[in-house]
Structure formats: C-alpha cells, structure tokens
Design an enzyme around this catalytic site. Structure first.
Site, PDB file in Angstrom:
ATOM      1  N   ASP A   1     -31.520  19.378 -29.171  1.00 38.10           N
ATOM      2  CA  ASP A   1     -31.444  20.828 -28.929  1.00 38.10           C
ATOM      3  C   ASP A   1     -30.655  21.152 -27.657  1.00 38.10           C
ATOM      4  OD1 ASP A   1     -32.047  23.638 -29.398  1.00 38.10           O
ATOM      5  OD2 ASP A   1     -33.476  22.794 -30.842  1.00 38.10           O
ATOM      6  N   HIS A   2     -30.629  22.435 -27.343  1.00 36.66           N
ATOM      7  CA  HIS A   2     -29.730  22.934 -26.288  1.00 36.66           C
ATOM      8  C   HIS A   2     -29.932  22.217 -24.948  1.00 36.66           C
ATOM      9  CE1 HIS A   2     -32.974  25.222 -24.296  1.00 36.66           C
ATOM     10  NE2 HIS A   2     -33.424  25.355 -25.525  1.00 36.66           N
ATOM     11  N   GLU A   3     -28.825  21.936 -24.316  1.00 36.23           N
ATOM     12  CA  GLU A   3     -28.779  21.379 -22.951  1.00 36.23           C
ATOM     13  C   GLU A   3     -29.437  20.009 -22.791  1.00 36.23           C
ATOM     14  OE1 GLU A   3     -29.464  24.904 -20.048  1.00 36.23           O
ATOM     15  OE2 GLU A   3     -30.277  25.453 -22.017  1.00 36.23           O
TER      16      GLU A   3
ATOM     17  N   CYS B   1     -33.356  20.870 -23.320  1.00 37.55           N
ATOM     18  CA  CYS B   1     -33.297  20.394 -21.928  1.00 37.55           C
ATOM     19  C   CYS B   1     -33.976  19.043 -21.698  1.00 37.55           C
ATOM     20  CB  CYS B   1     -33.900  21.416 -20.963  1.00 37.55           C
ATOM     21  SG  CYS B   1     -33.105  23.018 -21.039  1.00 37.55           S
TER      22      CYS B   1
END
Ligand code: COA
Length: 212
Positions: free
Chosen positions: A141-143, A161
């Site tokens: 997922d994101h980052e 993250c």
C-alpha cells in the site's frame, strides 16, 4: 517494446511462472541456470548447471544484443540479489518484470530485477527495492518501503507506510499493519497478522504474530 532475450537464474516452479510472464510480455527466454533441476521445462531452452557453464555458454554466443537477467529464486536470504549482481557483472540488464494484470502506481518506484506478478498491487509513492518478488495478489500500500531482496508470498498484504528490511520473507496471506517496521532477514509466517514491529532476523507467526 522490442523483444528482450532473458537468461533466468533458477529453473524451478517460480521460473515457470516468470517464463510465462516473459512470453506474455513479448520477451524470450534463452537460457536457464540451475544445478538442482534435472531438465529444462521449456523445449529449446538449455539448462546450464552453474555459473561456469553459463560463462562457457556466453562465450560460445559471442557478441550480440545485450541480454537481460531474471532471478527466479523464491527462498529468503541474499541469494537472489547476489545472483542478480553476478549476471549484471557479465553485462546483462536487469529490468523489473511486471505482469500486465498487476496494478502499479505511476508514483511508485521498482528496483532492478524486481518482479510484480498477476493481480499484485503497488500503491502511490511506494518504493520497492532491487530483486524483490511481489508474488500473485500481494499488496503493497501507499508509501511502503521495501529494501532489496524482499519476497512477498501470494496474497501478503502490507498496509500503508510499512517499512520492510532487506531479504525479509512475508508468508502467504500475512498482513502487516500500518506504519510498522520489519527488520532485515525476518520471516513472517503464512497467515500472520503483524501488529508490532518485528526485530531483524526474527521469525513470527499467528494472530497476533509472535516469535516462533
Ligand atoms: C512460519 C514458518 C516460516 C515457520 O517454519 P518452521 O521454522 O519450519 O516452523 P515449524 O513448521 O517447525 O513450526 C514451528 C511451530 O510454529 C507453528 N507454525 C508454523 N507456521 C505457522 C504459521 N504460519 N502460523 C501459525 N503457526 C505456525 C507450527 O504449528 C509449530 O507449532 P508447534 O511447535 O506448536 O507444533 C513457516 O511455517 C511458514 O509459515 N512459512 C511461510 C510459507 C509460505 O507462505 N510459503 C509461500 C511460498 S511462495
């Protein structure tokens, strides 16, 4: 994209998946290297026993278009990165290999020689290092940040993250909760739900994940 010719280090089950991915992308497999397999799984593609046999094959091939390298070793540890470096030292390129049915954010980055298989997802601003495998249906997922040599087994899910250290193996269907750190060389068991940071070298499993 013009057809690329690949040498694949590893000729087991994962290599068969990668060979089909190459064919689907219009690439060509020209040689396999594996001392533990008795027979090439693809007609007309030689199976070379080891690095020395590959060097002889490369010499016999002579000058020609630059070859591309793929490493199809699924097990955890530094082997995938080391094999990729060995092939790079022989002048081969190491492009990332992405299945057309994978979803890869344009704001994400993929390191050299990484593989993103069918239905895997790489979300916004994620950074995937060199020689990583994002297996079928794995989700980053994101980052998220993945250092080199990480293997996410089929269906593994990293929430946003998450930081995954070098050579970590995340088992099939495991979930790592948001913002956690997994230290290098750790192993996360199949189906684990990771709710805390995992120290380097630890093996954890279960829900919530505990050291095994
Ligand atoms: C976690 C794992 C690495 C442990 O392997 P191991 O060190 O050989 O451990 P063992 O199989 O000896 O099991 C040790 C104990 O942990 C338990 N255990 C093993 N894997 C487990 C898991 N995923 N979840 C919960 N418990 C697990 C075993 O039942 C055993 O418990 P017991 O001592 O009460 O009998 C392994 O079982 C695993 O999950 N590997 C991931 C496999 C995978 O996803 N493959 C995908 C390939 S693409």
């Amino acid at each position: 994209m013009p057809e690329r010719a690949f040498v694949c280090w590893g000729a087991g089950g994962h290599a068969q998946v990668i060979a089909e991915l190459m064919a689907r992308n219009g690439d060509r497999l020209v040689a396999l290297v594996d001392g533990a397999v008795v027979q090439s799984f693809m007609d007309g593609v030689p199976l070379l026993r080891d690095a020395q046999a590959l060097d002889i094959w490369l010499q016999a091939r002579g000058e020609g278009p630059v070859l591309s390298a793929a490493v199809a070793i699924g097990r955890c540890g530094p082997d995938r990165m080391q094999s990729l470096q060995w092939l790079r030292a022989r002048g081969m390129e190491a492009p990332a290999l992405c299945h057309p049915l994978a979803s890869i954010s344009p704001s994400s980055t993929l390191g050299m020689g990484s593989q993103v298989l069918a239905f895997a997802l790489v979300a916004a601003q994620a950074r995937v290092g060199d020689a990583c495998i994002l297996n079928h249906k794995a989700s980053v997922d994101h980052e998220c940040v993945l250092e080199e040599g990480v293997h996410l087994a089929p269906g593994a899910t990293l929430c946003g993250c998450v930081h995954i250290g070098k050579n970590v193996f995340v088992g099939a269907g495991a979930v790592v909760m948001p913002r956690l750190h997994v230290g290098e060389n750790a192993v996360i068991g199949a189906g684990a739900v990771v709710t805390r940071n995992v120290p380097a070298g630890a093996t954890v499993a279960g829900n919530p994940a505990r050291a095994v």
